[in-house]
Design a protein around this motif. Sequence first.
Motif, PDB file in Angstrom:
ATOM      1  N   GLY A   1      -6.875  -9.550  -7.139  1.00  0.00           N
ATOM      2  CA  GLY A   1      -5.847  -8.824  -8.151  1.00  0.00           C
ATOM      3  C   GLY A   1      -4.356  -9.018  -7.406  1.00  0.00           C
ATOM      4  N   LEU A   2      -4.430  -9.591  -5.960  1.00  0.00           N
ATOM      5  CA  LEU A   2      -3.313  -9.550  -5.401  1.00  0.00           C
ATOM      6  C   LEU A   2      -2.269 -10.792  -5.964  1.00  0.00           C
ATOM      7  N   HIS A   3      -1.099 -10.392  -6.226  1.00  0.00           N
ATOM      8  CA  HIS A   3       0.079 -11.301  -6.582  1.00  0.00           C
ATOM      9  C   HIS A   3       0.792 -11.799  -5.374  1.00  0.00           C
ATOM     10  N   TYR A   4       1.224 -12.801  -5.124  1.00  0.00           N
ATOM     11  CA  TYR A   4       2.075 -13.344  -3.992  1.00  0.00           C
ATOM     12  C   TYR A   4       2.896 -14.626  -4.293  1.00  0.00           C
TER      13      TYR A   4
ATOM     14  N   LEU B   1      -6.155  -2.233  -3.012  1.00  0.00           N
ATOM     15  CA  LEU B   1      -6.061  -3.029  -1.850  1.00  0.00           C
ATOM     16  C   LEU B   1      -4.747  -2.319  -0.982  1.00  0.00           C
ATOM     17  N   GLY B   2      -4.348  -1.375  -1.387  1.00  0.00           N
ATOM     18  CA  GLY B   2      -3.290  -0.765  -0.444  1.00  0.00           C
ATOM     19  C   GLY B   2      -3.944   0.712   0.038  1.00  0.00           C
ATOM     20  N   TYR B   3      -3.323   1.821  -0.368  1.00  0.00           N
ATOM     21  CA  TYR B   3      -4.009   3.091   0.153  1.00  0.00           C
ATOM     22  C   TYR B   3      -4.848   3.879  -1.031  1.00  0.00           C
ATOM     23  N   GLY B   4      -5.247   3.173  -1.995  1.00  0.00           N
ATOM     24  CA  GLY B   4      -5.983   3.533  -3.131  1.00  0.00           C
ATOM     25  C   GLY B   4      -5.566   4.814  -3.975  1.00  0.00           C
ATOM     26  N   ASN B   5      -6.365   5.838  -4.127  1.00  0.00           N
ATOM     27  CA  ASN B   5      -5.959   7.167  -4.845  1.00  0.00           C
ATOM     28  C   ASN B   5      -5.764   8.260  -3.683  1.00  0.00           C
ATOM     29  N   SER B   6      -5.260   7.574  -2.470  1.00  0.00           N
ATOM     30  CA  SER B   6      -4.921   8.667  -1.454  1.00  0.00           C
ATOM     31  C   SER B   6      -3.440   8.270  -1.104  1.00  0.00           C
ATOM     32  N   SER B   7      -2.713   9.247  -0.753  1.00  0.00           N
ATOM     33  CA  SER B   7      -1.164   9.381  -0.628  1.00  0.00           C
ATOM     34  C   SER B   7      -1.119   8.796   1.125  1.00  0.00           C
ATOM     35  N   SER B   8      -0.127   8.415   1.562  1.00  0.00           N
ATOM     36  CA  SER B   8      -0.156   8.036   2.977  1.00  0.00           C
ATOM     37  C   SER B   8       1.633   8.044   3.301  1.00  0.00           C
ATOM     38  N   GLY B   9       2.008   9.148   3.869  1.00  0.00           N
ATOM     39  CA  GLY B   9       3.487   9.456   4.095  1.00  0.00           C
ATOM     40  C   GLY B   9       4.225   9.607   3.041  1.00  0.00           C
ATOM     41  N   SER B  10       5.208   8.751   2.754  1.00  0.00           N
ATOM     42  CA  SER B  10       5.904   8.668   1.418  1.00  0.00           C
ATOM     43  C   SER B  10       5.247   7.733   0.348  1.00  0.00           C
ATOM     44  N   ILE B  11       4.202   7.367   0.426  1.00  0.00           N
ATOM     45  CA  ILE B  11       3.616   6.633  -0.543  1.00  0.00           C
ATOM     46  C   ILE B  11       2.786   7.283  -1.103  1.00  0.00           C
ATOM     47  N   PRO B  12       3.008   7.552  -2.585  1.00  0.00           N
ATOM     48  CA  PRO B  12       2.095   8.330  -3.474  1.00  0.00           C
ATOM     49  C   PRO B  12       0.940   7.694  -3.693  1.00  0.00           C
ATOM     50  N   ALA B  13      -0.329   8.289  -4.165  1.00  0.00           N
ATOM     51  CA  ALA B  13      -1.459   7.756  -4.505  1.00  0.00           C
ATOM     52  C   ALA B  13      -1.321   6.817  -5.717  1.00  0.00           C
ATOM     53  N   ASN B  14      -2.319   6.063  -5.551  1.00  0.00           N
ATOM     54  CA  ASN B  14      -2.289   4.845  -6.500  1.00  0.00           C
ATOM     55  C   ASN B  14      -0.763   4.223  -6.675  1.00  0.00           C
ATOM     56  N   SER B  15      -0.354   3.683  -5.534  1.00  0.00           N
ATOM     57  CA  SER B  15       0.950   3.232  -5.675  1.00  0.00           C
ATOM     58  C   SER B  15       0.668   1.502  -5.400  1.00  0.00           C
ATOM     59  N   VAL B  16       1.385   0.901  -6.092  1.00  0.00           N
ATOM     60  CA  VAL B  16       1.584  -0.527  -6.103  1.00  0.00           C
ATOM     61  C   VAL B  16       2.582  -1.045  -4.868  1.00  0.00           C
ATOM     62  N   LEU B  17       2.151  -1.716  -4.037  1.00  0.00           N
ATOM     63  CA  LEU B  17       2.945  -1.951  -2.891  1.00  0.00           C
ATOM     64  C   LEU B  17       3.759  -3.188  -2.877  1.00  0.00           C
ATOM     65  N   VAL B  18       5.108  -3.337  -2.300  1.00  0.00           N
ATOM     66  CA  VAL B  18       5.757  -4.686  -2.665  1.00  0.00           C
ATOM     67  C   VAL B  18       5.996  -5.082  -1.043  1.00  0.00           C
ATOM     68  N   PHE B  19       5.437  -6.123  -0.513  1.00  0.00           N
ATOM     69  CA  PHE B  19       5.971  -6.343   0.781  1.00  0.00           C
ATOM     70  C   PHE B  19       6.593  -7.607   0.810  1.00  0.00           C
ATOM     71  N   GLU B  20       7.586  -7.970   1.631  1.00  0.00           N
ATOM     72  CA  GLU B  20       8.074  -9.073   2.030  1.00  0.00           C
ATOM     73  C   GLU B  20       7.812  -9.277   3.700  1.00  0.00           C
ATOM     74  N   VAL B  21       6.969 -10.284   4.067  1.00  0.00           N
ATOM     75  CA  VAL B  21       6.421 -10.564   5.370  1.00  0.00           C
ATOM     76  C   VAL B  21       6.658 -12.035   5.848  1.00  0.00           C
ATOM     77  N   THR B  22       7.264 -12.011   6.863  1.00  0.00           N
ATOM     78  CA  THR B  22       7.365 -13.143   7.808  1.00  0.00           C
ATOM     79  C   THR B  22       6.376 -13.531   8.833  1.00  0.00           C
TER      80      THR B  22
END
Length: 166
Positions: free
Chosen positions: A62-65, A139-160
């Motif tokens: 389900g990952l988009h890239y 594929l991230g933190y699931g239904n748990s929060s982590s710091g400022s990331i709420p539970a069930n959050s879709v994450l957007v990363f730009e990585v080099t």
Amino acid sequence: MKRHYFGLLGLLAVMMMFAACKKDKKEEPHDPVKQAAIDEQLIQKYIADSSITGTLKDDTSGLHYKILAHGTTPNDTITLEDRMNITYTGKLLNGNVFDSGENTTLREARLKGLIKGWQIGLRKIAKGDKVLLLIPSGLGYGNSSSGSIPANSVLVFEVTLNNFYF
């Protein structure tokens, strides 16, 4: 004085009666299949709203890239055991940045210790490539929060992927 005391006691009794009658609000159990469908809708909306073209989807995860820039060594890819040097920015769909790093070397964590979205996404690029990862919550933190990331959050990363080491 007794009137006030009995009035207060009566008010307290009424409040306790309402509290006792209040039904407990039960939380729905987490349904990963339902959440994956919600995440897919959110990702599709983000892609459309951001006018992003040419994204690919890893159908099994389900990952988009989208590879944003290619390096000079197209066949030089990482494995789960490699250490790496990356530059990255992580944000939520609303644009709030929750993490970033410039020339960050991941020594001990390696790819195995990272969220599943990175484990899958970073193996799709080569040294010097820059990738946009749209990571469903599962594929991230699931239904748990982590710091400022709420539970069930879709994450957007730009990585080099600057470099990696065996």
